[in-house]
Design a protein around this motif. Sequence first.
Motif, PDB file in Angstrom:
ATOM      1  N   PHE A  98      40.350 117.417 -52.083  1.00  0.00           N
ATOM      2  CA  PHE A  98      38.788 117.539 -52.312  1.00  0.00           C
ATOM      3  C   PHE A  98      38.710 117.004 -53.760  1.00  0.00           C
ATOM      4  O   PHE A  98      37.692 116.398 -54.047  1.00  0.00           O
ATOM      5  N   PHE A  99      39.467 117.574 -54.916  1.00  0.00           N
ATOM      6  CA  PHE A  99      39.254 117.062 -56.080  1.00  0.00           C
ATOM      7  C   PHE A  99      39.122 115.469 -56.263  1.00  0.00           C
ATOM      8  O   PHE A  99      38.118 115.137 -57.008  1.00  0.00           O
ATOM      9  N   GLN A 100      40.115 115.054 -55.775  1.00  0.00           N
ATOM     10  CA  GLN A 100      40.276 113.646 -55.863  1.00  0.00           C
ATOM     11  C   GLN A 100      39.102 112.855 -55.297  1.00  0.00           C
ATOM     12  O   GLN A 100      38.683 111.919 -55.971  1.00  0.00           O
ATOM     13  N   TRP A 101      38.708 113.349 -54.284  1.00  0.00           N
ATOM     14  CA  TRP A 101      37.441 112.789 -53.540  1.00  0.00           C
ATOM     15  C   TRP A 101      36.399 112.917 -54.449  1.00  0.00           C
ATOM     16  O   TRP A 101      35.435 112.135 -54.596  1.00  0.00           O
ATOM     17  N   ALA A 102      36.050 114.242 -54.837  1.00  0.00           N
ATOM     18  CA  ALA A 102      34.632 114.421 -55.542  1.00  0.00           C
ATOM     19  C   ALA A 102      34.799 113.938 -56.899  1.00  0.00           C
ATOM     20  O   ALA A 102      33.913 113.482 -57.213  1.00  0.00           O
ATOM     21  N   PHE A 103      36.022 113.501 -57.687  1.00  0.00           N
ATOM     22  CA  PHE A 103      36.221 113.100 -59.031  1.00  0.00           C
ATOM     23  C   PHE A 103      35.832 111.673 -58.899  1.00  0.00           C
ATOM     24  O   PHE A 103      35.572 111.201 -60.050  1.00  0.00           O
ATOM     25  N   ARG A 104      36.014 110.922 -57.807  1.00  0.00           N
ATOM     26  CA  ARG A 104      35.686 109.605 -57.774  1.00  0.00           C
ATOM     27  C   ARG A 104      34.077 109.327 -58.080  1.00  0.00           C
ATOM     28  O   ARG A 104      33.780 108.424 -58.735  1.00  0.00           O
ATOM     29  N   TYR A 105      33.135 110.459 -57.593  1.00  0.00           N
ATOM     30  CA  TYR A 105      32.002 110.276 -57.865  1.00  0.00           C
ATOM     31  C   TYR A 105      31.423 110.756 -59.221  1.00  0.00           C
ATOM     32  O   TYR A 105      30.584 110.408 -60.077  1.00  0.00           O
ATOM     33  N   LEU A 106      32.314 111.678 -59.759  1.00  0.00           N
ATOM     34  CA  LEU A 106      31.936 112.590 -60.826  1.00  0.00           C
ATOM     35  C   LEU A 106      32.564 112.130 -62.141  1.00  0.00           C
ATOM     36  O   LEU A 106      32.566 112.453 -63.307  1.00  0.00           O
ATOM     37  N   HIS A 107      33.616 111.059 -62.162  1.00  0.00           N
ATOM     38  CA  HIS A 107      34.278 110.485 -63.170  1.00  0.00           C
ATOM     39  C   HIS A 107      35.001 111.616 -63.959  1.00  0.00           C
ATOM     40  O   HIS A 107      34.983 111.714 -65.103  1.00  0.00           O
ATOM     41  N   MET A 108      35.690 112.584 -63.208  1.00  0.00           N
ATOM     42  CA  MET A 108      36.426 113.689 -63.897  1.00  0.00           C
ATOM     43  C   MET A 108      37.817 113.499 -63.430  1.00  0.00           C
ATOM     44  O   MET A 108      38.139 112.620 -62.584  1.00  0.00           O
ATOM     45  N   GLN A 109      38.697 114.287 -64.249  1.00  0.00           N
ATOM     46  CA  GLN A 109      40.203 114.476 -63.862  1.00  0.00           C
ATOM     47  C   GLN A 109      40.406 115.773 -63.648  1.00  0.00           C
ATOM     48  O   GLN A 109      40.197 116.717 -64.029  1.00  0.00           O
ATOM     49  N   LEU A 110      41.908 115.847 -62.985  1.00  0.00           N
ATOM     50  CA  LEU A 110      42.371 117.047 -62.919  1.00  0.00           C
ATOM     51  C   LEU A 110      42.867 117.749 -64.231  1.00  0.00           C
ATOM     52  O   LEU A 110      43.091 117.079 -65.288  1.00  0.00           O
ATOM     53  N   GLY A 111      42.731 119.070 -64.531  1.00  0.00           N
ATOM     54  CA  GLY A 111      42.955 119.593 -65.576  1.00  0.00           C
ATOM     55  C   GLY A 111      42.816 121.238 -65.476  1.00  0.00           C
ATOM     56  O   GLY A 111      42.871 121.719 -64.475  1.00  0.00           O
ATOM     57  N   MET A 112      42.293 121.779 -66.673  1.00  0.00           N
ATOM     58  CA  MET A 112      42.384 123.511 -66.555  1.00  0.00           C
ATOM     59  C   MET A 112      41.380 123.678 -65.555  1.00  0.00           C
ATOM     60  O   MET A 112      41.354 124.821 -64.896  1.00  0.00           O
ATOM     61  N   HIS A 113      40.033 123.011 -65.491  1.00  0.00           N
ATOM     62  CA  HIS A 113      38.928 123.564 -64.732  1.00  0.00           C
ATOM     63  C   HIS A 113      39.429 123.473 -63.348  1.00  0.00           C
ATOM     64  O   HIS A 113      39.087 124.265 -62.758  1.00  0.00           O
ATOM     65  N   THR A 114      40.076 122.345 -62.795  1.00  0.00           N
ATOM     66  CA  THR A 114      40.576 122.319 -61.292  1.00  0.00           C
ATOM     67  C   THR A 114      41.324 123.806 -61.139  1.00  0.00           C
ATOM     68  O   THR A 114      41.391 124.178 -60.100  1.00  0.00           O
ATOM     69  N   VAL A 115      42.376 123.928 -62.308  1.00  0.00           N
ATOM     70  CA  VAL A 115      43.207 125.232 -61.808  1.00  0.00           C
ATOM     71  C   VAL A 115      42.375 126.364 -61.772  1.00  0.00           C
ATOM     72  O   VAL A 115      42.682 127.119 -60.814  1.00  0.00           O
ATOM     73  N   VAL A 116      41.682 126.552 -62.731  1.00  0.00           N
ATOM     74  CA  VAL A 116      40.657 127.752 -62.522  1.00  0.00           C
ATOM     75  C   VAL A 116      39.873 127.773 -61.343  1.00  0.00           C
ATOM     76  O   VAL A 116      39.862 128.863 -60.624  1.00  0.00           O
TER      77      VAL A 116
END
Lengths: 252, 276
Positions: A112-130
Amino acid sequence: MNRLLTLTAVSLYAFLHLPLLVLCAFSLNRSRFTVWEGFSLDWYRAALGDGQLMEAALNSVVVAVGATLISTAIGTLCAYGLWKRESRAFTLPLSLTLATPEIVTGVSLLAFFQWAFRYLHMQLGMHTVVLAHVSFSIAFVVMVVLARLRTFDRSLEEAALDLGATEWQAFGRVTLPNLMPGVIAAALLAFTISFDDYVITSMVAGVDSETLPMALYAMARRGANPAVNAVSTVMVVGLGALILVSERLRKR
Amino acid sequence: MRGLRELCLAPAAAVLAALFAAPMGILAAYSLMTRGAYGGVATPFTLEGWRRMADALYVAVLIKSFVVAGISTALCVLLGFPLALFIARAGARKNLYLALVMLPFWTSFLIRTYAWMFLLRDTGLVNTVLLGLGLIHEPLPLLYNWGAVILGLVYGYLPFVVLPLYASLERQDPALEETAADLGARPVETLFRVTIPLCAPGLRAGAMLVFIPCLGAYLTPDLLGGGKTILMGTLIQNQFSSARDWPFGSALSLGLMALVTALLWMQARRKGETLP
């Protein structure tokens, strides 16, 4: 037969507790090997001096505090809503999140994060863990707070309403204060399960968000290292204390 | 009166939708796609991911997962019953004894698994002691095998079975056991013909509480099996890491999810025996 039962129970308690006790005892061993050579705190010093390990511990605290605050707030409100009127639209998915195998939660959030971040230009990090930790701890919060609400006398809230309080005032000044022990118990529980999680965290963590369980896992895979025992001991004692307090509050 | 309740439920609804339903939906979509060159997914849409689950290789993994979960569950029930019985008959100390079962469970799953690595590995405590006593001359291969995995699962989930069994035993009327004894039943007969049948609901709930997490276990087989023991959880993880086959991994995840949901539903259908 009673003696046999007691004997069986004693051996089972030994089975449950000895592995952890032995692990903790050997964190105080001077030797690097599994031979007792005398008492020493060297491994605790080694762990404290390990920059990577300390950074991971700090990350774990940040993640657990963040996830606990969010999931306790949302979970408490949800429990209150469900107490007013049950809704299977909430209880069913909540119990499903509890039963979902951790690895499935992990990969689904990763996808889900990988899919959403393609549009949001974000990366995995502390926020995804939270976010991931919020998703799996919320059901625990709802469970604990709802159990507390079930012992709460509805007429107290009704009395507040009859005396002219608005719904918000009745919730904020009558119900919530009465719930506080349950809410704190839920928060301590959420903190513990967040701090301890390895499987889901390892799937959704980025390069800068290694947590303590991830660091311990990597060290455990590499081979014997008494510093792992030292960190484990601190974690077991710390989390154990939180759970004891949480249980106390829940029963009050 | 509606406003406040809806407002209270809204954030939880958002979390469930965004962090549970949506990820599952993404898995469903990915399971119907083709694997991408560098991980991830690509078009065209295909049923290949689902079809591969029927390959003999993967059916074998599924069967192995069921067998391992089954053995672990059976052992948990076998060990959990005497423990629950002991606690239920402990009188004033009940709560203390129950807390002693639950405490290790809540502390840390990772560390409890690591504790067994510490005990069982070649340079671990068990081998060191046996070598020191001269009972063996080279370390026994205790870690990284199926036995270690099952041991870890039993150790990890034993508390799960004790709680519902205890609740069941606690509710039983002691007069029933006394009656059996008065009518001439020996203690063993009373146990097998009165006590155990009466706590069947607790046995079923406890068994289910252990079987479900064992079926999807990942950490225990990974650490104590050392990659030699491939179960469902490990297979799924592999698809998202080394194998880079997200569509197949997604299909496997949803398959496992369906199994878990079916088991939960079977349990929930029994009136008054829902999982705690």
